[in-house]
Design an enzyme around this catalytic site. Sequence first.
Site, short mmCIF file in Angstrom:
data_model
loop_
_atom_site.label_atom_id
_atom_site.label_comp_id
_atom_site.label_asym_id
_atom_site.label_seq_id
_atom_site.Cartn_x
_atom_site.Cartn_y
_atom_site.Cartn_z
N ASP A 67 91.11 57.22 45.56
CA ASP A 67 89.83 57.40 44.88
C ASP A 67 90.03 58.09 43.52
O ASP A 67 91.14 58.54 43.21
CB ASP A 67 88.84 58.18 45.76
N ASN A 135 81.34 67.25 53.81
CA ASN A 135 80.22 66.42 54.29
C ASN A 135 80.71 65.25 55.14
O ASN A 135 79.93 64.37 55.48
CB ASN A 135 79.40 65.89 53.10
N GLU A 142 80.70 58.38 50.78
CA GLU A 142 79.76 59.46 51.09
C GLU A 142 78.81 59.04 52.22
O GLU A 142 78.89 57.90 52.72
CB GLU A 142 78.94 59.80 49.82
#
Length: 238
Positions: A67, A135, A142
Site C-alpha cells: 500500500d 481499526n 478500511e
Amino acid sequence: MQKIVCKDYNHMSETAAQLVLDALRDKPDGLFSFPGGDTPLGLFQAFVSKVNAGEADISIASYVSLDEWVGMAATDEGSCGHFNYTNLLDKLAKPFARVHVIDGSADPYDQRDLLNAFIEANGPLTVSVLGIGLNGHLGFNEEGTDFESAAHVVELAPTTRRVMKKYFGDKFDPKLGITQGLGQIMQAQTVILLANGAHKAAIIKEALNGPVTPALPASILQNHPNVYVVIDQEAAGE
Ligand code: PGA
C-alpha cells in the site's frame, strides 16, 4: 489458522522471516508482498540478513508493495515506498527479479491499474505479509471494503489518519491511499499477519474471534486456508 505467540518482538520477526524463507524455498519464482508500518521492521532486518547470508535465493522471485499514501513519493521519509526501499530492497546484496513499489506521487488511478497489472502478471501472491491497523484494516482496506476487491484507491479512515502522524508528523496530510485489495490478499498461498504491543491486543482478539464482517476487514482472514498469525505476548494479551 495457526497462531504463534512469540516471547517478544525479535522472536516474532525471526519467526515470520523464517516462514517467508520456507515459502521462498517452496516457490522460488513466487510473488512476495510486504507492508510498510512499524510492525514489519524487524522482519525486514531478519529477512535481509538471512537472504544476504545465502539462506534463500530471491533471484527469480518477485516483490510487490502492499500500500501507499497518495501524494508521497518513495523518496519521502515515512512513505511505505521509502520504508520498503531503505529497510529491504536497497539492503539486499542481490535484487529480486522483478519489483513493483507503488508510487504515491503519481496519478493514483494509474498506480492502481499498474498494481493490478503487476499482480495479474506475476501472481497470485505467494506470501502476503500484513500488519493490522487499530481499526482492523489490512493494507488500506478500511472498514466496509468489499471482500472481493482488487487494488483500489481509498479514502483513509479517521483512525488511520490519526495514527499516520507517527510516521511523518504534520509534514504530510494524505487523505487517500492506494492498496492491494482483500480479494488479492485472500488469493495468497500463505498469509502472515504480524502484530506486536498491547495496543494491538483488542483488535487482534476481535479480528480472530469475532464475526467475519467487512466492518472489521482483518476478520476475513478467518476464512483463509493458510494463515499464520505471528504476534508477541502483549498483542496476544486478550
Ligand atoms: P503499524 O501499522 O505497523 O505501524 O502498527 C499497521 C497498519 O496500520 O496496518
